[in-house]
Design a protein around this motif. Structure first.
Motif, PDB file in Angstrom:
ATOM      1  N   GLY A   1     -13.513  19.591  64.765  1.00  0.00           N
ATOM      2  CA  GLY A   1     -13.476  18.583  65.823  1.00  0.00           C
ATOM      3  C   GLY A   1     -14.778  18.255  66.501  1.00  0.00           C
ATOM      4  O   GLY A   1     -14.830  18.046  67.712  1.00  0.00           O
TER       5      GLY A   1
ATOM      6  N   ARG B   1     -21.587  10.043  68.047  1.00  0.00           N
ATOM      7  CA  ARG B   1     -21.647   8.586  68.036  1.00  0.00           C
ATOM      8  C   ARG B   1     -23.102   8.152  68.173  1.00  0.00           C
ATOM      9  O   ARG B   1     -23.815   8.660  69.041  1.00  0.00           O
TER      10      ARG B   1
ATOM     11  N   ASP C   1     -11.208  14.299  58.380  1.00  0.00           N
ATOM     12  CA  ASP C   1     -12.341  13.712  59.073  1.00  0.00           C
ATOM     13  C   ASP C   1     -12.080  12.232  59.365  1.00  0.00           C
ATOM     14  O   ASP C   1     -11.465  11.522  58.572  1.00  0.00           O
TER      15      ASP C   1
ATOM     16  N   ASN D   1     -19.421   6.474  64.220  1.00  0.00           N
ATOM     17  CA  ASN D   1     -18.552   7.262  65.094  1.00  0.00           C
ATOM     18  C   ASN D   1     -17.785   8.224  64.215  1.00  0.00           C
ATOM     19  O   ASN D   1     -16.978   7.803  63.378  1.00  0.00           O
ATOM     20  N   SER D   2     -18.067   9.514  64.366  1.00  0.00           N
ATOM     21  CA  SER D   2     -17.483  10.517  63.481  1.00  0.00           C
ATOM     22  C   SER D   2     -16.858  11.656  64.285  1.00  0.00           C
ATOM     23  O   SER D   2     -17.471  12.171  65.218  1.00  0.00           O
ATOM     24  N   THR D   3     -15.635  12.009  63.923  1.00  0.00           N
ATOM     25  CA  THR D   3     -15.008  13.239  64.398  1.00  0.00           C
ATOM     26  C   THR D   3     -14.706  14.067  63.158  1.00  0.00           C
ATOM     27  O   THR D   3     -13.792  13.748  62.391  1.00  0.00           O
ATOM     28  N   THR D   4     -15.493  15.089  62.937  1.00  0.00           N
ATOM     29  CA  THR D   4     -15.467  15.797  61.664  1.00  0.00           C
ATOM     30  C   THR D   4     -15.454  17.310  61.876  1.00  0.00           C
ATOM     31  O   THR D   4     -15.809  17.817  62.946  1.00  0.00           O
TER      32      THR D   4
ATOM     33  N   ASN E   1     -17.591  15.677  67.510  1.00  0.00           N
ATOM     34  CA  ASN E   1     -17.699  14.221  67.617  1.00  0.00           C
ATOM     35  C   ASN E   1     -19.143  13.800  67.849  1.00  0.00           C
ATOM     36  O   ASN E   1     -19.834  14.364  68.691  1.00  0.00           O
TER      37      ASN E   1
END
Length: 285
Positions: A107, A111, A60, A82-85, A109
Motif C-alpha cells: 500500500g 503521485r 497494484d 498516481n500509483s498505489t503499489t 502511494n
C-alpha cells in the motif's frame, strides 16, 4: 504522420540514507502496458492498456498520463502518475551490518506531476524527435546543448508500520507512527546536452543528459512547517532507432532521478522506463 505500436515498461525505486549509517533500498513491481499511438506534426495521441493487472502485481493500481510536443526548435512534455503499489525492500544496511531483505511492504502511494520545456541551440542540425518520438529522420550525426524550465510536484505516502521491530528502529525519529509523507513543489532551470549518431543508412543511436537545479517548497512528515530548500533532479535518455523507408522501430530508455532530504535522511527516487515501438510513417502531403 506516423502510427506505432508500443510497449511501455517501468519501475520505481527508492533509496533512503539515514543517520547511524543506515541505508534502505526498495522498489515497486515492474509494470507493462501495450498501446497504439498516432503522431502528426509535433503532437501525439494514443491509448495504452495496462497488462500488469492480468498477471503478478494485479493488486497494484497505477494511472499514467503523458503528453508530448516536439518540433525542431523546442520540446515540451506534461506527465502525471498516481500509483498505489506493493513494494519490496531489497537491501537494508545498518552500521555496516547487512540485514536480511526481500521484505514485502504493501500500500505505498506516490503521485507525481511533471512539466518540462526546453529549447535546442543547434536545432538546424540536431533533431530530438528523430531519437525519442520517431517523428523525423536524422541522416547526419549532430548534437545540441539545450536549456529550459522544469516543474515537478511530488506527493508520497509510505507506511512502514508493518516492518519487523528490528528494522523499525533504524527509521528516523520524526517519522511519526512509522510513516513517511512528502508534499513538495519544485521549480527549476534545466540545462543539458544531447547527441545523435547516424550509423549507416538505417540506424540512429542517441543519448541525452539534463540535470535540473531549482527551489523546493513543501514539507516532510509534518504539514505545520513548510520549508524552502534546494531542488535537484536529473534526466538521462538513451535511444536506438532503425529506419527503413516508411517503416521504423526503436527502443527508448529513460531514467529520471530526484532528491528529497532533511537533517535526518536523504531519499533518492528513480523512475526507470523502457519503451519499445514499431510503426509506419505516412506521407500525407
Amino acid at each position: 504522420m506516423n502510427v506505432k505500436l508500443r510497449t511501455d515498461n517501468w519501475i520505481d525505486s527508492y533509496t533512503f540514507r539515514m543517520s547511524d549509517d543506515a541505508e534502505m533500498y526498495m522498489r515497486t513491481n515492474p509494470s507493462t502496458s501495450l498501446g497504439i499511438w498516432v503522431s502528426y506534426m509535433a503532437l501525439s495521441v494514443g491509448y495504452d492498456v495496462n497488462l500488469s493487472k492480468y498477471y503478478k502485481g494485479a493488486n497494484d493500481v497505477r494511472k499514467r498520463f503523458n503528453f508530448q510536443f516536439n518540433c525542431s526548435l523546442f520540446a515540451a512534455s506534461l506527465s502525471y502518475s498516481n500509483s498505489t503499489t506493493d513494494n519490496t525492500i531489497k537491501k537494508i544496511i545498518y552500521r555496516d551490518e547487512k540485514y536480511p531483505a526481500d521484505i514485502h511492504v504493501p500500500g505505498m502511494n506516490s503521485r507525481t506531476l511533471l512539466f518540462d520545456a526546453y529549447y535546442f541551440l543547434n536545432h538546424h542540425k540536431y533533431s530530438f524527435a528523430a531519437a525519442y518520438s520517431f517523428g523525423r529522420i536524422q541522416k547526419k550525426s549532430a548534437g545540441s546543448f539545450f536549456f529550459g524550465f522544469s516543474y515537478w510536484n511530488q506527493r508520497y505516502d509510505f507506511d512502514f508500520s508493518s516492518l519487523p521491530p528490528d528494522v523499525l528502529h533504524i527509521l528516523p525519529d520524526n517519522w511519526e507512527n512509522d510513516t513517511y509523507k512528502v508534499r513538495s513543489k519544485n521549480y527549476g532551470i534545466k540545462a543539458g546536452y544531447a547527441y545523435n549518431w547516424a550509423i549507416g543508412q538505417h540506424w540512429l543511436l542517441a543519448i541525452s543528459e539534463s540535470p535540473t537545479l531549482g527551489i523546493k517548497r513543501g514539507y516532510i512528515n509534518t504539514n505545520s512547517k513548510k520549508n524552502t530548500s534546494l531542488g535537484l533532479s536529473n534526466s538521462l535518455r538513451l535511444s536506438v532507432v532503425w529506419n527503413n523507408g516508411h517503416f521504423f522501430a526503436g527502443a527508448i530508455g529513460h531514467i529520471r532521478s530526484t532528491l528529497i532530504y532533511d537533517k535526518l535522511h536523504t531519499l533518492v527516487t528513480n523512475v526507470a522506463n523502457l519503451e519499445i515501438s514499431a510503426g509506419y510513417r505516412f506521407n500525407l502531403w
